[in-house]
Design an enzyme around this catalytic site. Structure first.
Site, PDB file in Angstrom:
ATOM      1  N   TYR A   1      24.619  21.966   6.554  1.00  0.00           N
ATOM      2  CA  TYR A   1      23.721  23.092   6.857  1.00  0.00           C
ATOM      3  C   TYR A   1      22.833  22.800   8.073  1.00  0.00           C
ATOM      4  CZ  TYR A   1      24.866  25.793   2.656  1.00  0.00           C
ATOM      5  OH  TYR A   1      25.506  26.564   1.703  1.00  0.00           O
TER       6      TYR A   1
ATOM      7  N   PHE B   1      13.187  26.773   4.790  1.00  0.00           N
ATOM      8  CA  PHE B   1      13.818  26.478   3.493  1.00  0.00           C
ATOM      9  C   PHE B   1      14.835  25.334   3.564  1.00  0.00           C
ATOM     10  CE2 PHE B   1      16.126  30.042   5.508  1.00  0.00           C
ATOM     11  CZ  PHE B   1      17.415  29.509   5.586  1.00  0.00           C
TER      12      PHE B   1
ATOM     13  N   ARG C   1      32.843  37.805   2.753  1.00  0.00           N
ATOM     14  CA  ARG C   1      31.410  38.107   2.787  1.00  0.00           C
ATOM     15  C   ARG C   1      31.108  39.409   2.037  1.00  0.00           C
ATOM     16  NH1 ARG C   1      28.716  34.530   5.648  1.00  0.00           N
ATOM     17  NH2 ARG C   1      26.924  35.780   6.261  1.00  0.00           N
TER      18      ARG C   1
ATOM     19  N   THR D   1      22.797  37.631   0.906  1.00  0.00           N
ATOM     20  CA  THR D   1      22.205  36.319   0.579  1.00  0.00           C
ATOM     21  C   THR D   1      21.261  36.416  -0.614  1.00  0.00           C
ATOM     22  OG1 THR D   1      22.303  35.726   2.918  1.00  0.00           O
ATOM     23  CG2 THR D   1      20.843  34.412   1.537  1.00  0.00           C
TER      24      THR D   1
ATOM     25  N   ARG E   1      27.410  37.539  -5.837  1.00  0.00           N
ATOM     26  CA  ARG E   1      25.995  37.150  -5.913  1.00  0.00           C
ATOM     27  C   ARG E   1      25.210  38.096  -6.817  1.00  0.00           C
ATOM     28  NH1 ARG E   1      25.496  35.426   0.413  1.00  0.00           N
ATOM     29  NH2 ARG E   1      25.874  33.187   0.148  1.00  0.00           N
TER      30      ARG E   1
ATOM     31  N   GLU F   1      33.848  24.046   8.781  1.00  0.00           N
ATOM     32  CA  GLU F   1      33.444  23.759   7.399  1.00  0.00           C
ATOM     33  C   GLU F   1      34.636  23.297   6.555  1.00  0.00           C
ATOM     34  OE1 GLU F   1      29.636  26.817   7.484  1.00  0.00           O
ATOM     35  OE2 GLU F   1      31.293  27.260   6.117  1.00  0.00           O
TER      36      GLU F   1
HETATM   37  P1  CMP Z   1      24.469  30.382   2.432  1.00  0.00           P
HETATM   38  O1  CMP Z   1      25.228  31.632   2.644  1.00  0.00           O
HETATM   39  O2  CMP Z   1      25.145  29.211   1.858  1.00  0.00           O
HETATM   40  O3  CMP Z   1      23.821  29.960   3.842  1.00  0.00           O
HETATM   41  C1  CMP Z   1      22.555  29.382   3.994  1.00  0.00           C
HETATM   42  C2  CMP Z   1      21.838  29.198   2.690  1.00  0.00           C
HETATM   43  O4  CMP Z   1      20.451  28.985   2.801  1.00  0.00           O
HETATM   44  C3  CMP Z   1      21.935  30.488   1.893  1.00  0.00           C
HETATM   45  O5  CMP Z   1      23.238  30.723   1.467  1.00  0.00           O
HETATM   46  C4  CMP Z   1      20.898  30.219   0.812  1.00  0.00           C
HETATM   47  O6  CMP Z   1      21.365  29.342  -0.210  1.00  0.00           O
HETATM   48  C5  CMP Z   1      19.825  29.489   1.621  1.00  0.00           C
HETATM   49  N1  CMP Z   1      18.762  30.403   2.028  1.00  0.00           N
HETATM   50  C6  CMP Z   1      18.837  31.396   2.938  1.00  0.00           C
HETATM   51  N2  CMP Z   1      17.661  32.026   3.069  1.00  0.00           N
HETATM   52  C7  CMP Z   1      16.798  31.409   2.212  1.00  0.00           C
HETATM   53  C8  CMP Z   1      15.423  31.577   1.893  1.00  0.00           C
HETATM   54  N3  CMP Z   1      14.685  32.533   2.487  1.00  0.00           N
HETATM   55  N4  CMP Z   1      14.885  30.756   0.986  1.00  0.00           N
HETATM   56  C9  CMP Z   1      15.619  29.787   0.410  1.00  0.00           C
HETATM   57  N5  CMP Z   1      16.938  29.564   0.675  1.00  0.00           N
HETATM   58  C10 CMP Z   1      17.525  30.371   1.564  1.00  0.00           C
END
Ligand code: CMP
Length: 131
Positions: free
Chosen positions: A43, A51, A79, A85, A96, A120
């Site tokens: 990441y 975060f 997606r 998200t 989700r 990835e």
């Molecule tokens: P993912 O799609 O795996 O890509 C980045 C990750 O960061 C996302 O899913 C979440 O798990 C995490 N994430 C993104 N935005 C936030 C946030 N505002 N607070 C906490 N975790 C976050």
């Protein structure tokens, strides 16, 4: 990738069923656990985000299922299947909406471009683990 909280909650079977019923072909598949160092590298693009520390700790908190999936239009279709998200904003019928606990613990990761999918995928799988 099916993330640690979804694995711990026993959602993996249902998530995989929803993925394969949408005609994604499994090219590679692995049950594994990221160290904090590995999760941080995976990441790294989010390194400057507030975060990031929480994300790295969470992603290293337990085993995950990693997969490479193949399909026409795979990135966009996956997606759509996983949803926004934040599960509060995810559409009905998405992974989700059904399985995520929060914006951070959001059950599933999907690559955001073909280029990142290749990066990835190579992070988890050697060439001889891809079929
Ligand atoms: P993912 O799609 O795996 O890509 C980045 C990750 O960061 C996302 O899913 C979440 O798990 C995490 N994430 C993104 N935005 C936030 C946030 N505002 N607070 C906490 N975790 C976050």
């Amino acid at each position: 990738m099916i993330k640690p909280e979804a694995m711990a909650a026993g959602h993996a079977g249902k998530i995989l069923d929803m993925i394969t019923s949408k005609e994604f072909r499994v090219v590679a598949f692995k049950y594994t656990r990221l160290s904090a160092l590995e999760a941080g590298a995976f990441y790294a693009v989010h390194k400057e985000r507030p975060f990031y520390g929480e994300l790295v700790d969470y992603m290293a908190s337990g085993p995950v299922l990693a997969a490479i999936l193949e399909k026409d239009n795979a990135v966009a279709d996956f997606r759509t299947l996983i949803g926004a998200t934040d599960p509060a904003e995810a559409a009905e019928g998405t992974l989700r909406k059904r399985f995520a606990e929060s914006k951070a613990k959001n059950a599933v990761h999907g690559s955001d471009s073909d280029e990142n999918a290749a990066i990835e995928g190579a992070y988890f799988f050697s060439g001889r683990e891809q079929f």
